[in-house]
Write an enzyme that holds these catalytic residues in place. Sequence first.
Site, PDB file in Angstrom:
ATOM      1  N   LYS A  75       0.819  -1.207   0.000  1.00 57.83           N
ATOM      2  CA  LYS A  75       0.000   0.000   0.000  1.00 57.83           C
ATOM      3  C   LYS A  75       0.855   1.259   0.000  1.00 57.83           C
ATOM      4  O   LYS A  75       0.394   2.334  -0.389  1.00 57.83           O
ATOM      5  CB  LYS A  75      -0.911   0.014   1.223  1.00 57.83           C
ATOM      6  N   ASP A 123      -8.267  -0.121   6.579  1.00 60.49           N
ATOM      7  CA  ASP A 123      -8.086  -1.229   7.512  1.00 60.49           C
ATOM      8  C   ASP A 123      -6.742  -1.105   8.214  1.00 60.49           C
ATOM      9  O   ASP A 123      -6.456  -1.846   9.148  1.00 60.49           O
ATOM     10  CB  ASP A 123      -8.122  -2.566   6.767  1.00 60.49           C
TER      11      ASP A 123
END
Length: 403
Positions: A75, A123
């Site tokens: 990410k 998340d």
Amino acid sequence: MFLLNTTADYRQPLDPRDAETLGAAAAEEVERHLSFRENHAPTPLVALPGLAREIGVAAIHVKDEGHRLGLGSFKALGGAYAVIRLVLEEAEQRLGRVVDMAELHSEEVRAIARGMTVACATDGNHGRSVAQGAQLVGARAAILVHTGVSNERVAAIARFGAEMIRVEGSYDDSVREAAWVAEAKGWTIVSDTSWPGYERIPGLVMQGYTALVREALKQMPEPPTHVFIQSGVGGIAAAVAGHLAIELGDLRPVFTVVDPARAACLFETARAGRPVTIAHGEPTVMAMLECYEPSLVAWRILSRAADAFMTVDEADATGIMNRLARPHSGDPAVVAGESGGVGLAAAVKAVADPAIRATLAIDQRSRIFVVNTEGATDPGKYEEITGLSPAAVAAKNPEGALI
């Protein structure tokens, strides 16, 4: 569960918008962007010849994103890249001229960035990347986290100076809340999932992920024949599948999308042949993949470029974490978080099932490629599952184990 892609779009060319987003020119721009990042280095490609022999394939290669840009997950490539692109575009509009990446830290650009606030739901890993990107350019960040996000992951995001906002409910609830709050406050939402009318920024996030694919293709002795990539909303799977389809064309590998059985939104979308939202059930240990609604852009790509969809169970995910932490037959150790080794878990599961193995045409000549999408981003959880500290596992690697 396993199924082949039988959608009407299967094997059709990518939508021109997606081909532009994930194509060679865009990927080269990502690589140029990374060249300006102080702590950038290509992540290692790990060969697992022992496991390959054990399951009867020619090679297994793991792109280990646990080393990426100090954030511990793939990410790091997406959110920060999108934030920086958006700041440069705002600067161009305000200054009335082209603004190059080399000017990112100029006072002119930073003054513009200071007036911007970027926001997202997460998340854990995407929010950390967005927060880091905001800190790099001097913008503000507001990160919304749902009730299932651990305090350790919240603290890891907050250290970049982000405002942390807790939201009741699931990840999908936090996505909706982030969009609403951002619109109300005039913030820029930097999401890794897309919905009707909101596609470009998630596209930039996926564009950032192409860097890991380009690195892997350069690092591998030969291109892979089979790829297994885990999916939350679908962004990483779509980026890898789409870029491979563009780069390799008819020689692209057989591509399988992998979901947690308890949060199989891509699998059920493929079964239905259209995007579907699934019901919330029991939480999954694969926390970074616990999503119940797919990204529309990701599905548009995967409906064309994915060959199959499958699910893995909780024991598959924790089992592969332990296998990578305690390797044998000469393989190196890999620190894989709860969601990190899911693609490899699926590959092992597929090869062990004669029907799936035959359907995917996996044999002793097959070269499997997977991505360890995160390291121990929650060290406490990692040690709880494996009984080992991340540092102890990393210390096991023999000399020359990484390509």
